[in-house]
Write an enzyme that holds these catalytic residues in place. Structure first.
Site, PDB file in Angstrom:
ATOM      1  N   LYS A  30       0.838  -1.202   0.000  1.00  0.00           N
ATOM      2  CA  LYS A  30       0.000   0.000   0.000  1.00  0.00           C
ATOM      3  C   LYS A  30       0.870   1.247   0.000  1.00  0.00           C
ATOM      4  CE  LYS A  30      -0.869   2.040   3.624  1.00  0.00           C
ATOM      5  NZ  LYS A  30      -1.207   2.502   4.990  1.00  0.00           N
ATOM      6  N   SER A  31       1.909   1.248   0.823  1.00  0.00           N
ATOM      7  CA  SER A  31       2.754   2.439   0.950  1.00  0.00           C
ATOM      8  C   SER A  31       3.421   2.785  -0.380  1.00  0.00           C
ATOM      9  CB  SER A  31       3.821   2.216   2.026  1.00  0.00           C
ATOM     10  OG  SER A  31       3.224   1.989   3.286  1.00  0.00           O
ATOM     11  N   ARG A  35       2.303   6.078  -2.879  1.00  0.00           N
ATOM     12  CA  ARG A  35       3.357   7.036  -3.237  1.00  0.00           C
ATOM     13  C   ARG A  35       3.551   7.074  -4.752  1.00  0.00           C
ATOM     14  NH1 ARG A  35       4.279   5.642   1.873  1.00  0.00           N
ATOM     15  NH2 ARG A  35       5.504   6.992   3.264  1.00  0.00           N
ATOM     16  N   SER A 179       5.329  10.438  10.536  1.00  0.00           N
ATOM     17  CA  SER A 179       6.327  10.734   9.513  1.00  0.00           C
ATOM     18  C   SER A 179       5.670  11.124   8.194  1.00  0.00           C
ATOM     19  CB  SER A 179       7.230   9.515   9.293  1.00  0.00           C
ATOM     20  OG  SER A 179       6.508   8.447   8.697  1.00  0.00           O
ATOM     21  N   SER A 207       8.852   6.036  12.373  1.00  0.00           N
ATOM     22  CA  SER A 207       8.716   5.451  11.035  1.00  0.00           C
ATOM     23  C   SER A 207       9.661   6.053  10.002  1.00  0.00           C
ATOM     24  CB  SER A 207       7.256   5.576  10.548  1.00  0.00           C
ATOM     25  OG  SER A 207       6.375   4.971  11.451  1.00  0.00           O
ATOM     26  N   GLU A 326       3.973  -0.004  12.740  1.00  0.00           N
ATOM     27  CA  GLU A 326       2.854  -0.727  12.143  1.00  0.00           C
ATOM     28  C   GLU A 326       2.939  -2.235  12.406  1.00  0.00           C
ATOM     29  OE1 GLU A 326       4.149  -1.236   7.520  1.00  0.00           O
ATOM     30  OE2 GLU A 326       4.004   0.798   8.280  1.00  0.00           O
ATOM     31  N   HIS A 353      -3.161   6.276  15.363  1.00  0.00           N
ATOM     32  CA  HIS A 353      -3.335   5.564  14.097  1.00  0.00           C
ATOM     33  C   HIS A 353      -4.819   5.309  13.829  1.00  0.00           C
ATOM     34  CE1 HIS A 353       0.802   4.106  12.635  1.00  0.00           C
ATOM     35  NE2 HIS A 353       0.974   5.163  13.407  1.00  0.00           N
ATOM     36  N   LYS A 423      -8.831  -2.664   3.849  1.00  0.00           N
ATOM     37  CA  LYS A 423      -8.105  -1.392   3.797  1.00  0.00           C
ATOM     38  C   LYS A 423      -6.763  -1.553   3.088  1.00  0.00           C
ATOM     39  CE  LYS A 423      -6.006   1.946   6.997  1.00  0.00           C
ATOM     40  NZ  LYS A 423      -6.498   3.201   6.406  1.00  0.00           N
TER      41      LYS A 423
END
Length: 441
Positions: A30-31, A35, A179, A207, A326, A353, A423
């Site tokens: 996901k990250s 991005r 972050s 993070s 996480e 979070h 999610k």
């Protein structure tokens, strides 16, 4: 099963009757996906995104960018294999209304993008999103020349009055709560007239691997970035203004979402292979190799991926998770089944979070008979014999997977709203039961 984030039915967590032995193909990060979507949308030419994650958070990001005028075509890649998204940059424009859901990347990465749009962009989301801090991004954007209406809350809902460009320049940010405040400004920084210089002024910065991921991805599309690691000032990141290139980017598997499957090998004394585990990565989930090995497993990185094997014993751990917060819910779940106490430190920011993860983990594990106490910056976990019961998720995907890990060893655990895993990890229930069907159920 089709995942619905609003589903509140109970899912009986499968109980393992033996050691798992499975290969689990973990979907994309996901990250990285979100991005890459932002950088591709801000590029000067079209780009490809291969093997993107299709989940609630990433689809919210794609829809938000489409609402501002970006073309995102979903289909087969340029070489005819695998799902690929083609991103077609366009003039960013409003008016538009963006639903962020409860996605930190969407609510924090896109206001800087909206400041570059021509017109009003309104941001709204799930009720929990109103409680998550945004002032770091809002205040910084105002310093950099943006006009934002948030009625003084420093949270959603808010409206960005885009002027088609942003001056940019130097700005101070307290990113001690996330972050993502730093990453948000860096991602759009090449498009600011003066670029951006982000100076973190808080006491801590959680993070850091996620900031390194942002920097690496910026550089991969042609941005010039100066960082503390490259000889710059401590806690200062500088992005030079310039055009971003359209690239053909391949998304790595989400290593943090591999956590419950590796935990299954540890808890059952079995073996799990995660194909395509990268040999070099900025993903925080890569630390699982070290952490879960210390807790009783062993791993081998081969040409096929990561092979993780449990020893049949689970040991407690004293670990600083400030860079990889996480991972804390899954580590807490394993620690509750260990043969000695554990202390998880450096994660006070988890209170902000998707839910207050420290309070939620304490309550849910203790209601199954555990002995968990909160500390100022983490959790202390003393293993106890656990029993079945309802494990609430608070619409938090990592709470749901943590409960599933406990359910492997404890009969009668029922996960409330397992569908919230959509999610970031679509079809988690099917992946989980499929893993157990390969051996150990």
């Amino acid at each position: 099963m089709t995942a619905n984030p609003a589903d509140t039915t109970l899912w009986p967590a499968p109980h393992a009757t033996g050691a798992v032995d499975a290969t689990v193909h973990v979907p994309g990060s996901k990250s990285v996906t979100n991005r890459a979507l932002v950088l591709s949308a801000l590029a000067s030419e079209p780009g490809w995104l291969r093997r993107p994650l299709r989940s609630r958070d990433t689809l919210l990001m794609a829809d938000a960018l489409r609402a501002m005028g970006v073309g995102i075509e979903e289909g087969v890649g340029p070489n005819g294999t695998g799902e690929t998204w083609r991103v077609l940059p366009a003039g960013l424009r409003g008016p538009a209304t963006i639903d962020v859901g409860n996605a930190g990347t969407v609510m924090r990465f896109l206001p800087p993008v909206a400041a570059l749009a021509d017109g009003e962009i309104r941001f709204d989301g799930d009720p929990r999103s109103y409680e998550r801090p945004l002032s770091g991004v809002i205040d910084a954007l105002r310093v950099l020349g943006a006009r934002i209406d948030d009625d003084g809350r420093g949270t959603l809902p808010l409206t960005v009055h885009g002027g088609g460009a942003l001056d940019g320049g130097p700005v101070e940010v307290d990113a001690s709560t996330s972050s993502q405040f730093v990453s948000a400004l860096l991602l759009s920084g090449p498009r600011f007239n003066q670029g951006v210089e982000v100076r973190h002024i808080g006491a801590t910065l959680p993070s850091l691997p996620h900031i390194r991921m942002t920097v690496d991805m910026l550089r991969s599309v042609g941005a010039q970035v100066d960082t503390p690691e490259s000889g710059g000032e401590p806690n200062v990141w500088r992005v030079t203004p310039g055009a971003l290139l359209g690239r053909d980017l391949t998304v790595e598997p989400d290593l943090s979402n591999a956590q419950p499957f590796l935990a299954a090998a540890l808890v059952t004394g079995g073996k799990v292979l995660v194909p395509d585990w990268p040999t070099r990565t900025t993903q925080p989930g890569d630390r699982l190799r070290e952490i879960f090995t210390e807790m009783g497993g062993s791993c081998q990185l081969t040409e096929y991926g990561l092979e993780f094997t449990g020893s049949g014993a689970i040991h407690g751990i004293d670990v600083d998770l400030s860079d990889v917060g996480e991972l804390a819910p899954g580590i807490a779940a394993v620690a509750a089944l260990a043969d000695s106490p554990s202390t998880l430190r450096g994660v006070a920011h988890l209170r902000l979070h998707e839910t207050d993860r420290l309070a939620a983990l304490t309550k849910e594990i203790n209601e199954l008979g555990g002995d968990v106490t909160e500390t100022a910056d983490g959790l202390h976990i003393r293993p106890r014999a656990l029993h079945g019961g309802i494990f609430h998720t608070y619409e938090d995907h990592r709470m749901a997977t943590a409960g599933a890990v406990i359910g492997l060893a404890v009969e009668g655990v029922q996960i409330e709203n397992v569908a919230t895993t959509a999610k970031t990890l679509p079809d988690f229930p099917d992946l989980w039961t499929g893993m157990l069907g390969s051996g150990g159920a």
